[in-house]
Design an enzyme around this catalytic site. Structure first.
Site, PDB file in Angstrom:
ATOM      1  N   LYS A  83       0.737  -1.083  -0.008  1.00 50.35           N
ATOM      2  CA  LYS A  83      -0.189   0.112  -0.157  1.00 50.35           C
ATOM      3  C   LYS A  83       0.733   1.398  -0.126  1.00 50.35           C
ATOM      4  CE  LYS A  83      -0.475   0.533   4.906  1.00 50.35           C
ATOM      5  NZ  LYS A  83       0.277   1.915   5.366  1.00 50.35           N
ATOM      6  N   ASP A  84       1.964   1.134   0.489  1.00 48.47           N
ATOM      7  CA  ASP A  84       2.895   2.287   0.500  1.00 48.47           C
ATOM      8  C   ASP A  84       3.691   2.592  -1.047  1.00 48.47           C
ATOM      9  OD1 ASP A  84       2.353   3.009   3.152  1.00 48.47           O
ATOM     10  OD2 ASP A  84       3.876   1.860   3.739  1.00 48.47           O
ATOM     11  N   ARG A 136      -7.227   9.105   2.079  1.00 52.14           N
ATOM     12  CA  ARG A 136      -8.435   8.180   1.792  1.00 52.14           C
ATOM     13  C   ARG A 136      -9.333   7.957   3.067  1.00 52.14           C
ATOM     14  NH1 ARG A 136      -9.038   3.077   3.477  1.00 52.14           N
ATOM     15  NH2 ARG A 136      -6.788   3.346   4.377  1.00 52.14           N
ATOM     16  N   ARG A 137      -8.636   7.536   4.296  1.00 51.95           N
ATOM     17  CA  ARG A 137      -9.750   7.514   5.407  1.00 51.95           C
ATOM     18  C   ARG A 137     -10.458   8.914   5.644  1.00 51.95           C
ATOM     19  NH1 ARG A 137      -4.741   5.017   8.189  1.00 51.95           N
ATOM     20  NH2 ARG A 137      -4.938   2.756   7.769  1.00 51.95           N
ATOM     21  N   ARG A 154       0.627  12.020  11.856  1.00 51.69           N
ATOM     22  CA  ARG A 154       1.864  11.166  11.028  1.00 51.69           C
ATOM     23  C   ARG A 154       2.560  10.476  11.950  1.00 51.69           C
ATOM     24  NH1 ARG A 154       4.814  12.756   7.209  1.00 51.69           N
ATOM     25  NH2 ARG A 154       5.999  10.791   7.522  1.00 51.69           N
ATOM     26  N   ARG A 160       2.237   7.039  16.657  1.00 51.17           N
ATOM     27  CA  ARG A 160       1.021   7.360  16.569  1.00 51.17           C
ATOM     28  C   ARG A 160       0.010   6.965  17.571  1.00 51.17           C
ATOM     29  NH1 ARG A 160      -1.287   5.734  10.851  1.00 51.17           N
ATOM     30  NH2 ARG A 160       0.844   5.129  10.262  1.00 51.17           N
ATOM     31  N   CYS A 252       0.312  11.314  -4.078  1.00 50.54           N
ATOM     32  CA  CYS A 252       0.210  10.672  -2.595  1.00 50.54           C
ATOM     33  C   CYS A 252      -1.004  11.244  -1.638  1.00 50.54           C
ATOM     34  CB  CYS A 252       1.593  10.861  -1.888  1.00 50.54           C
ATOM     35  SG  CYS A 252       1.900  12.514  -1.446  1.00 50.54           S
TER      36      CYS A 252
END
Length: 319
Positions: A83-84, A136-137, A154, A160, A252
């Site tokens: 996903k990255d 996206r979230r 971040r 986090r 991104c």
């Protein structure tokens, strides 16, 4: 397999990345106890930078130092969260993902501070602060709850969560945070998940829950060894999802979601979604194809999304 084969496995230095690399090492050692597998942590510019990723060129900031070490021969294998891996940046010449490990759970989950009276996003009062690292979230949370305040948080998952816990109740604290369930499991913190978000509420990112193992294509022995770890079903899903991402040319900060599955009758299904930055607008496409046409399915979904205005939505989100 040469009995003295030494493999240097490179990854980011975050606790999750180290856990993923250790998992790959353990899988390799199952094939031969004579292998010498060394884990090498590589701190990336994305890990050091605490500002917006776009200012560093996007998610590629988590990969470029590792790619450089792989191309230069300082490591033999690189372990990445798929996903990255950006969809609009070509892989370094002479490298490829020789293996994708079986896909893990793709759901996102909601965390709440200790003592919180809330157990779901729907229970949060208007104006509550929700932390997330992904546009996206943010888009999908605001699509469902436009009355919430969604802010960026971040850092790696461990940092986090530490910040989330330490700042709760302060002026800048969060009332909830959204993370990937697979990531929590990798670092042994699955118990922090309170609400599992259904996929029709939170569509996952392209490559969600997939660990990819990259190597130099010229290293035939390592390529053949890694292929023993490759999960064909996961490779098919990743092929479809990343074909869609590549054709959309999202950056991104593009709120792009995509999820490929197999239907009960054995066909591929690909759901693709593109959102405006605040979730007020979105394009949604789901199409089907045969298992041997994953690339074509991804291209078709991207083209259908483009006809529904996906490129306008992508252009409208700031880099």
């Amino acid at each position: 397999m040469p009995p003295d084969l030494r493999i240097r496995v490179g990854s980011r230095t975050s606790p999750m990345a180290v856990a993923q690399a250790a998992h790959v090492r353990d899988l390799l050692l199952k094939f031969s106890e004579n292998l010498d597998v060394e884990l090498i942590g590589i701190e990336t510019s994305g890990d050091r930078w605490q500002g917006e990723l776009a200012e560093l060129g996007g998610k590629g900031a988590f990969l470029k130092e590792i790619d450089r070490q792989l191309v230069m021969g300082a490591i033999d294998v690189a372990v990445h969260c798929i996903k990255d891996v950006p969809g609009d940046v070509p892989m370094p010449e002479g490298t490829a993902f020789a293996a994708y490990l079986p896909r893990e759970d793709v759901h996102d989950v909601v965390l709440f501070p200790a003592g919180s009276p809330y157990r779901s996003l729907d229970e949060l009062p208007a104006g509550a602060h929700v932390g997330t690292s992904a546009v996206r979230r943010k888009a999908q949370i605001l699509r469902r709850r436009p009355d919430l305040q969604v802010d960026r948080i971040r850092g790696n998952v461990n940092s986090r969560i530490l910040r989330f816990d330490s700042e709760h109740g302060s002026e800048h604290g969060f009332d909830a945070m959204v993370l990937a369930l697979a990531g929590l499991r990798r670092i042994g913190m699955e118990d922090r998940a309170v609400e599992v978000l259904p996929l029709d509420v939170m569509c996952p990112p392209v490559g969600a829950g997939v660990i990819g193992i990259q190597c130099r294509t010229a290293d035939e022995g390592i390529v053949e060894l890694l292929r023993l770890l490759d999960d064909q079903e996961t490779r098919t899903y990743v092929t479809a999802e990343r074909a869609m991402l590549h054709d959309l040319r999202g950056h991104c900060n593009s709120p792009i979601a995509g999820h490929c599955t197999t239907t009960a009758d054995g066909r591929l299904s690909l759901l693709g979604m593109v959102f405006s930055g605040e979730g007020g607008e979105f394009a949604h496409v789901q199409e089907w194809d045969t298992l041997d046409h994953a690339q074509r399915l991804g291209a078709n979904v991207a083209a259908a999304l483009a006809r529904k205005g996906a490129h306008r939505l992508i252009a409208g989100t700031a880099r």
